[in-house]
Design an enzyme around this catalytic site. Structure first.
Site, short mmCIF file in Angstrom:
data_model
loop_
_atom_site.label_atom_id
_atom_site.label_comp_id
_atom_site.label_asym_id
_atom_site.label_seq_id
_atom_site.Cartn_x
_atom_site.Cartn_y
_atom_site.Cartn_z
N SER A 98 0.91 -0.60 0.36
CA SER A 98 -0.02 -0.04 0.00
C SER A 98 0.90 1.42 -0.02
CB SER A 98 -0.59 0.17 1.63
OG SER A 98 -2.02 0.82 1.12
N PRO A 99 0.21 2.38 -0.56
CA PRO A 99 0.73 3.16 -0.80
C PRO A 99 1.25 4.17 0.73
CG PRO A 99 -0.83 3.97 -1.48
CD PRO A 99 -0.98 3.15 -1.40
N TYR A 138 -8.82 13.93 1.43
CA TYR A 138 -7.20 14.96 0.91
C TYR A 138 -8.74 15.29 -0.08
CZ TYR A 138 -4.04 12.98 3.94
OH TYR A 138 -3.62 12.59 3.93
N ARG A 174 1.10 -1.78 7.61
CA ARG A 174 1.81 -1.45 8.65
C ARG A 174 2.77 -3.37 8.66
NH1 ARG A 174 -1.96 1.77 9.96
NH2 ARG A 174 -1.70 3.92 11.00
#
Length: 366
Positions: A30-31, A190, A332
């Site tokens: 994942s980014p 965002y 993570r």
């Protein structure tokens, strides 16, 4: 469903194809923002960090949220792609990923009203003041993310057009930098998610109000990115599939949006959640966001990626095998273990070799 596997039950370690790009397995990195750039330029840290996950066996490694313009950075230390000069800095990153057999992907982002903040481990927190290099943020309205934050500038038609162009130009540069999958970031509060969410977008013009108006900017960005990217390369879009709020964006909104996104050029919907407003916490449990990816795949008929609370190889394999998502993305867990995919293959009994420079030593000592 766009997959290269004809197996009755798809495995985590079966390949996955979208357009002309094939992932060697269904595991993606994942980014994850690392806030370690200066002036938007990637550096040896990014090569080492992302290259390690490719060595570790992931099928796709996605570079972190990469700002399409300077004011779109979450922090002053975000990676950027707002100039041609940033292309050369990112080429070693994509080359490191691709050299180890993973697909090099990148997420293009604009932080909107959540921009211009300190990075997480800084001595200070919150918004960076102008005297320390901060800037005026932008959003659908002049309402700040937190009540005490400076008010953002409400984008007008010209400003919105500039944002669309910035995403398209960054997509062109991303391809030039060697990335073979481009993701549009429309999640986590965002800019693009702020336009989608009724909790944030309170405009009464063609960019706000009804669902179709709130979806207009993200879809316009997606179409512009699709046009900028060669036909043989896939375009993904990350969404917050739920605002975790009774008055916010819902899973049914996401399914509806997924169909429109496919028409605009999206090949896969990356299903995250939350972030539109402060103080809203997602439940903490395994597979917490997997039902979102499942709904998109089942009800919209669009390939999906699942994220959130995915830590165990058996768990990840079941998500794919039960057709709840086409790809699983880990964040993570990949920070904790860059070689998660190789360890997962061993756990699942798949004959996936370690890279030769490691394998000759690791395999013989087990």
């Amino acid at each position: 469903m766009a997959s290269s596997s004809d197996h009755a039950a798809t495995s985590l370690f079966d390949p996955f194809t979208l357009r002309g790009v094939t992932m060697r397995n269904r595991v993606g990195v994942s980014p994850m923002c690392t806030y370690s750039a200066e002036g938007g330029f990637a550096n040896p840290w990014h090569v080492a960090h992302l290259g390690a996950r490719a060595i570790g066996g992931a099928g796709l490694v996605m570079a972190e949220a990469t700002a399409v313009e300077p004011r779109g950075r979450i922090t002053p230390h975000d990676v950027g792609l707002w100039s041609d000069g940033h292309v050369d800095a990112l080429r070693p990153v994509s080359a490191a990923i691709e050299s180890q057999g993973a697909v090099a992907a990148i997420q293009l982002a604009h932080a909107g009203r959540k921009a211009s903040t300190y990075r997480p481990w800084a001595d200070a927190s919150g918004v960076v003041p102008a005297e320390e290099g901060g800037w005026t943020t932008v959003g659908p309205t002049a309402e700040p993310f937190r009540p005490d934050d400076p008010a953002p500038w409400a984008l007008d038609d010209a400003g919105i057009a500039d944002v669309i162009e910035a995403f398209a130009a960054a997509a062109t540069r991303a391809v030039a930098a060697g990335f073979r999958t481009i993701e549009v970031h429309a999640a986590h509060g965002y800019l693009l998610h702020a336009f989608l969410s009724p909790l944030v977008n309170r405009r009464d013009d063609r960019w706000g109000g009804a669902f179709e108006h709130r979806a207009r900017l993200p879809l316009a960005v997606l179409a512009a990115v699709r046009q900028a990217v060669p036909d043989d390369l896939p375009v993904w879009i990350r969404v917050s599939a739920s605002d975790w709020h009774e008055d916010g964006w819902t899973v049914s909104d996401t399914v509806r949006f997924a169909g429109l996104a496919r028409e605009a050029g999206a090949d896969l919907i990356d299903c995250s959640a939350g972030g539109a407003v402060p103080g809203v916490r997602a439940p903490r449990r395994p597979n917490v966001q997997v039902p979102f990816a499942e709904a998109v795949r089942r009800d919209a008929g669009v390939p999906s990626a699942a994220v959130g609370g995915i830590v165990d190889p058996v768990q990840a394999d079941a998500i794919v095998g039960e057709e709840r998502a086409d790809v699983v993305l880990l964040g993570r867990e990949m920070l904790r273990d860059p070689y998660w995919a190789l360890h997962a293959a061993a756990r699942l009994g798949r004959a996936v070799p370690w890279p030769d420079p490691y394998g000759w030593a690791v395999a013989k000592r087990r």
